[in-house]
Scaffold this motif. Sequence first.
Motif, PDB file in Angstrom:
ATOM      1  N   UNK A  97      -0.532  -4.162  21.975  1.00 47.95           N
ATOM      2  CA  UNK A  97      -1.751  -3.822  22.428  1.00 47.95           C
ATOM      3  C   UNK A  97      -2.915  -5.106  22.301  1.00 47.95           C
ATOM      4  N   UNK A  98      -3.625  -4.988  23.346  1.00 46.80           N
ATOM      5  CA  UNK A  98      -4.761  -6.071  23.421  1.00 46.80           C
ATOM      6  C   UNK A  98      -6.208  -5.611  23.223  1.00 46.80           C
ATOM      7  N   UNK A 147      -2.565   2.696  23.698  1.00 43.71           N
ATOM      8  CA  UNK A 147      -1.491   2.040  23.332  1.00 43.71           C
ATOM      9  C   UNK A 147      -1.141   0.494  24.080  1.00 43.71           C
ATOM     10  N   UNK A 148      -2.259   0.300  24.924  1.00 41.69           N
ATOM     11  CA  UNK A 148      -1.625  -1.050  25.695  1.00 41.69           C
ATOM     12  C   UNK A 148      -3.113  -2.029  25.484  1.00 41.69           C
ATOM     13  N   UNK A 149      -4.423  -1.363  26.162  1.00 40.65           N
ATOM     14  CA  UNK A 149      -5.494  -2.190  26.260  1.00 40.65           C
ATOM     15  C   UNK A 149      -6.683  -1.463  25.805  1.00 40.65           C
ATOM     16  N   UNK A 150      -7.659  -2.117  25.016  1.00 35.66           N
ATOM     17  CA  UNK A 150      -8.925  -1.639  24.713  1.00 35.66           C
ATOM     18  C   UNK A 150     -10.022  -2.532  25.011  1.00 35.66           C
ATOM     19  N   UNK A 151     -11.219  -1.954  24.998  1.00 32.92           N
ATOM     20  CA  UNK A 151     -12.504  -3.134  25.105  1.00 32.92           C
ATOM     21  C   UNK A 151     -13.252  -2.635  24.125  1.00 32.92           C
ATOM     22  N   UNK A 183      -5.173   1.132  15.885  1.00 34.41           N
ATOM     23  CA  UNK A 183      -4.591   0.949  17.260  1.00 34.41           C
ATOM     24  C   UNK A 183      -3.648  -0.052  17.476  1.00 34.41           C
ATOM     25  N   UNK A 184      -3.013  -0.628  16.061  1.00 31.77           N
ATOM     26  CA  UNK A 184      -1.965  -1.244  16.167  1.00 31.77           C
ATOM     27  C   UNK A 184      -2.216  -2.533  17.436  1.00 31.77           C
ATOM     28  N   UNK A 236     -19.286   0.241  18.083  1.00 34.22           N
ATOM     29  CA  UNK A 236     -19.335  -1.239  18.908  1.00 34.22           C
ATOM     30  C   UNK A 236     -19.062  -1.284  20.230  1.00 34.22           C
ATOM     31  N   UNK A 237     -19.086   0.005  20.866  1.00 34.30           N
ATOM     32  CA  UNK A 237     -18.752   0.088  22.294  1.00 34.30           C
ATOM     33  C   UNK A 237     -17.245  -0.054  22.433  1.00 34.30           C
ATOM     34  N   UNK A 238     -16.206   0.429  21.482  1.00 37.27           N
ATOM     35  CA  UNK A 238     -14.991   0.607  21.791  1.00 37.27           C
ATOM     36  C   UNK A 238     -14.634   1.445  22.461  1.00 37.27           C
ATOM     37  N   UNK A 239     -13.642   1.582  23.764  1.00 39.24           N
ATOM     38  CA  UNK A 239     -13.169   2.203  24.596  1.00 39.24           C
ATOM     39  C   UNK A 239     -11.846   1.955  24.791  1.00 39.24           C
TER      40      UNK A 239
END
Length: 191
Positions: A128-129, A39-43, A59-60, A31-34
């Motif tokens: 994390x977001x 530990x802070x920001x993912x998209x 990823x908490x 799903x284009x997870x990156x």
Amino acid sequence: MKKHIKKIGILVLAVILVLVGKYVYDININHNFETITEGKVYKSGVIPPNEIENYVNKHHIKSIIDLRFPGTGDDVNNPEIPAELTAEKNAIAKIPGVNYFNDGSGQVPVQKNLDMFFEIMDNPANYPVLIHCYHGVGRAELYSALYRIEYEGWNKDKARTSTRFLTKWSSFDLGKEKGDFLHNYKKRNNK
């Protein structure tokens, strides 16, 4: 000579197959997870409601910012159906300790989108977001670049060119709406 050409052809075919395989995996399975900042920001793009909890746990993740909204008028590339947004929101509501924020944004944010995004990101309790849009390659990349500029001190053009492996000719290139937005972006005074 013919053996050499055949070996090159096989090598080129192998590289193409690997790239196609990676593309299919990234889009359809991951799903284009990156990771933007570990530990802070993912998209990502849309993660099916029955898979969200796996990503949250791995990823908490404490907060999910959904940049989709119905009525984009782009039903081919961004078919943002209200029932899908509701299904995601309901799935997230069942995961203890996870916040869901809908900051429905066009391809380039307006001030109200920026205000909401920064309000979320200014609160350390939200990390994390996970930031996501439909595909995970447009709005999610743009907001990830804004995060890097505002919270990690990245130069706006470094953040812009880090959105893609090849920025040239993409929607983040100069002369394109997203590229020009990031290139002309002015960092907030309070950060």
